[in-house]
Design an enzyme around this catalytic site. Structure first.
Site, PDB file in Angstrom:
ATOM      1  N   PRO A  14       0.834  -1.210   0.000  1.00  0.00           N
ATOM      2  CA  PRO A  14       0.000   0.000   0.000  1.00  0.00           C
ATOM      3  C   PRO A  14       0.863   1.252   0.000  1.00  0.00           C
ATOM      4  CG  PRO A  14      -0.792  -1.594   1.597  1.00  0.00           C
ATOM      5  CD  PRO A  14       0.528  -2.101   1.113  1.00  0.00           C
ATOM      6  N   GLU A  15       0.572   2.163  -0.925  1.00  0.00           N
ATOM      7  CA  GLU A  15       1.323   3.417  -1.012  1.00  0.00           C
ATOM      8  C   GLU A  15       0.476   4.558  -0.443  1.00  0.00           C
ATOM      9  OE1 GLU A  15       4.371   3.658  -1.777  1.00  0.00           O
ATOM     10  OE2 GLU A  15       4.830   1.765  -2.727  1.00  0.00           O
ATOM     11  N   HIS A  55      -4.424 -14.359  10.300  1.00  0.00           N
ATOM     12  CA  HIS A  55      -3.645 -13.122  10.158  1.00  0.00           C
ATOM     13  C   HIS A  55      -4.422 -11.866  10.573  1.00  0.00           C
ATOM     14  CE1 HIS A  55      -1.079 -15.885   8.043  1.00  0.00           C
ATOM     15  NE2 HIS A  55      -1.943 -15.995   7.050  1.00  0.00           N
ATOM     16  N   ARG A  75       1.834 -10.973   5.977  1.00  0.00           N
ATOM     17  CA  ARG A  75       3.298 -11.029   5.979  1.00  0.00           C
ATOM     18  C   ARG A  75       3.917 -10.467   7.254  1.00  0.00           C
ATOM     19  NH1 ARG A  75       4.622  -9.103  -0.266  1.00  0.00           N
ATOM     20  NH2 ARG A  75       2.987 -10.346  -1.252  1.00  0.00           N
ATOM     21  N   ARG A  93      23.208  16.047  -7.618  1.00  0.00           N
ATOM     22  CA  ARG A  93      22.844  14.661  -7.358  1.00  0.00           C
ATOM     23  C   ARG A  93      22.934  13.859  -8.647  1.00  0.00           C
ATOM     24  NH1 ARG A  93      20.194  13.251  -2.844  1.00  0.00           N
ATOM     25  NH2 ARG A  93      21.021  11.227  -3.503  1.00  0.00           N
TER      26      ARG A  93
END
Length: 271
Positions: free
Chosen positions: A2-3, A91, A110, A152
């Protein structure tokens, strides 16, 4: 994983059901997450009222008055509001019951997620203190991005995915924003002009805003708080479209591996 848009979608989904509600019981069925769930968490939360649910980067923050509950969904976590009689699934590691008669369950196959507690200002917590600005905030602007890229040599896509530079611009959203900005993902960050930085700030905001409005990207393990899948994946312009025609110029989309992650770009539209 999930972002930011998925986490913000979850926050918006659960906040109306949690804010103003008193916590009646807390059950920790599996404390061994990415960081151990504090053993005294049930005692700290029970009887307290949730004031608000906010977000910092990909962390959900529940204001409990005398402290803050910090939740991270990890690689495969999700939060669901259910009736307490709903059968537990494997879970379902942490359950918070509310005086409304509903309960919030953290599901994390997980176990890379986290449920932590702090009595201090959450912005000073070790996990949040060094994070970069929010991409939809005023702090993330043309001047800031241009300044952060000077000298950079790192590729611009990897620069954007550095949470110390800016939070929440994950792999999918970085590829999409760079396409809209006309910038190749492999370009050295230090080579971007100020005008390109301005354009990139705009497209990052555009892509993330679209994703939030549409529920996030469809990933195998991500579900919204009601169990339904996000669907921003239906609107991806380059991500995962290797060999397919660019939606702008019909040139085949190319794939590039950067830091063990796949990047996608149009060799004609992006320079």
């Amino acid at each position: 994983m999930p972002e930011l848009p998925e986490v913000e979608t979850t926050r918006r989904g659960i906040e109306p059901h949690l804010a103003g509600r008193r916590i009646t019981t807390v059950t920790v069925r599996e404390p061994r997450l990415r960081w151990p769930v504090p053993g005294d968490l049930p005692a700290r939360l029970t009887g307290h009222t949730i004031r608000a649910i906010s977000r910092r980067a990909k962390y959900l923050l529940a204001d409990i008055g005398d402290g803050t509950l910090i939740i991270h969904l990890g690689m495969s976590g999700s939060l669901r509001l259910v009736d307490p009689a709903t059968p537990l699934r494997p879970h379902d590691h942490v359950e918070i019951r509310l005086d409304s008669g509903r309960c919030l369950r953290l599901h994390d196959p997980r176990r890379f997620g986290a449920v932590l507690w702090t009595r201090d200002d959450p912005s000073t917590h070790a996990l949040l203190a060094r994070l970069g600005p929010e991409p939809l905030s005023d702090a993330f602007n043309e001047a800031y991005l241009h300044r952060s890229t000077r000298r950079r040599r790192v590729a611009i896509k990897q620069h954007l995915m550095n949470s110390h530079v800016v939070v929440g611009v994950g792999n999918i959203y970085a590829s999409e924003a760079l396409f809209l900005a006309g910038i190749r993902p492999g370009r050295a960050a230090g080579r971007l002009t100020r005008a390109e930085c301005a354009r990139l700030v705009q497209t990052i905001r555009q892509v993330l805003t679209e994703a939030i409005e549409q529920g996030g990207t469809t990933l195998r393990d991500f579900v919204r708080e009601d169990g339904s899948h996000g669907y921003f994946g239906q609107h991806l312009r380059v991500y995962g479209r290797t060999g397919q025609a660019c939606l702008t110029c019909e040139t085949p989309v190319k794939q590039l591996i950067q830091g063990n992650r796949s990047s996608y770009y149009c060799p004609a539209c992006q320079r």
